[in-house]
Design an enzyme around this catalytic site. Structure first.
Site: not given
Length: 180
Positions: A52-53
């Site tokens: 996700v980062c």
């Protein structure tokens, strides 16, 4: 956790600079004194080489010019070292063109100082702080580790804060303000 009206903590962290300089392997120091007189967007992500980062980091990076047009700088922070940040930038196609610095909070001082350390995970939550030129927190939001945030919403919030007006729900730059 720090909140609206609190003073953002002092910090002095090593960073991988944004832009092409970030791919050269030369690091810079960024502190709360850097970019004096500007608004600061400080966002935390849990750790590098995750899923996700990079979507969030890239989205903030794509808005770097929009933030700069509003006299604001964007700092991304995680608990990873500057060497891990650099390696990730060099080996993740979407991060190669990143326009914002990646700050290394390896001692977790800023993460803990802001109160955004995930209790059981040992990493930062997905927290975002909007800090005014006097170092006062004007907005903070925190997401669960599994849900990415919307950087465009931070632009909207910054616009509202900089207007010094009453902004209704879903207000965006150019809309009418609330008149009392």
């Amino acid at each position: 956790m720090l909140t609206v009206g609190d003073k953002f903590p002092s910090f002095d962290l090593t960073a991988v600079p944004g832009g092409p300089e970030g791919l050269k392997g030369e690091f810079v120091q960024i502190s709360d004194k850097s970019d004096a007189g500007k608004w600061k967007i400080v966002f935390f992500w849990p750790k590098d080489f995750t899923f996700v980062c990079p979507t969030e980091i890239v989205a903030f990076g794509k808005l770097a010019k929009d933030f700069a047009d509003r006299d604001a700088v964007v700092y991304g922070v995680s608990i990873d070292s500057e060497f891990v940040h650099l390696n990730w930038r060099l080996h993740h196609e979407d991060l190669k063109g990143l326009q914002i610095p990646m700050l290394a909070d390896i001692k977790r001082e800023l993460t803990e100082g802001t109160g955004v350390m995930a209790k059981d995970a040992g990493v930062a939550l997905r927290a975002t702080f909007v800090v005014d030129p006097q170092g006062i927190i004007r907005h903070v939001s925190v997401n669960d580790l599994s849900v990415g945030r919307n950087p465009q919403e931070i632009v909207r919030i910054l616009d509202g804060l900089q207007s010094d007006e009453l902004c209704p729900c879903n207000w965006k730059q150019g809309d009418d303000f609330i008149k009392v």
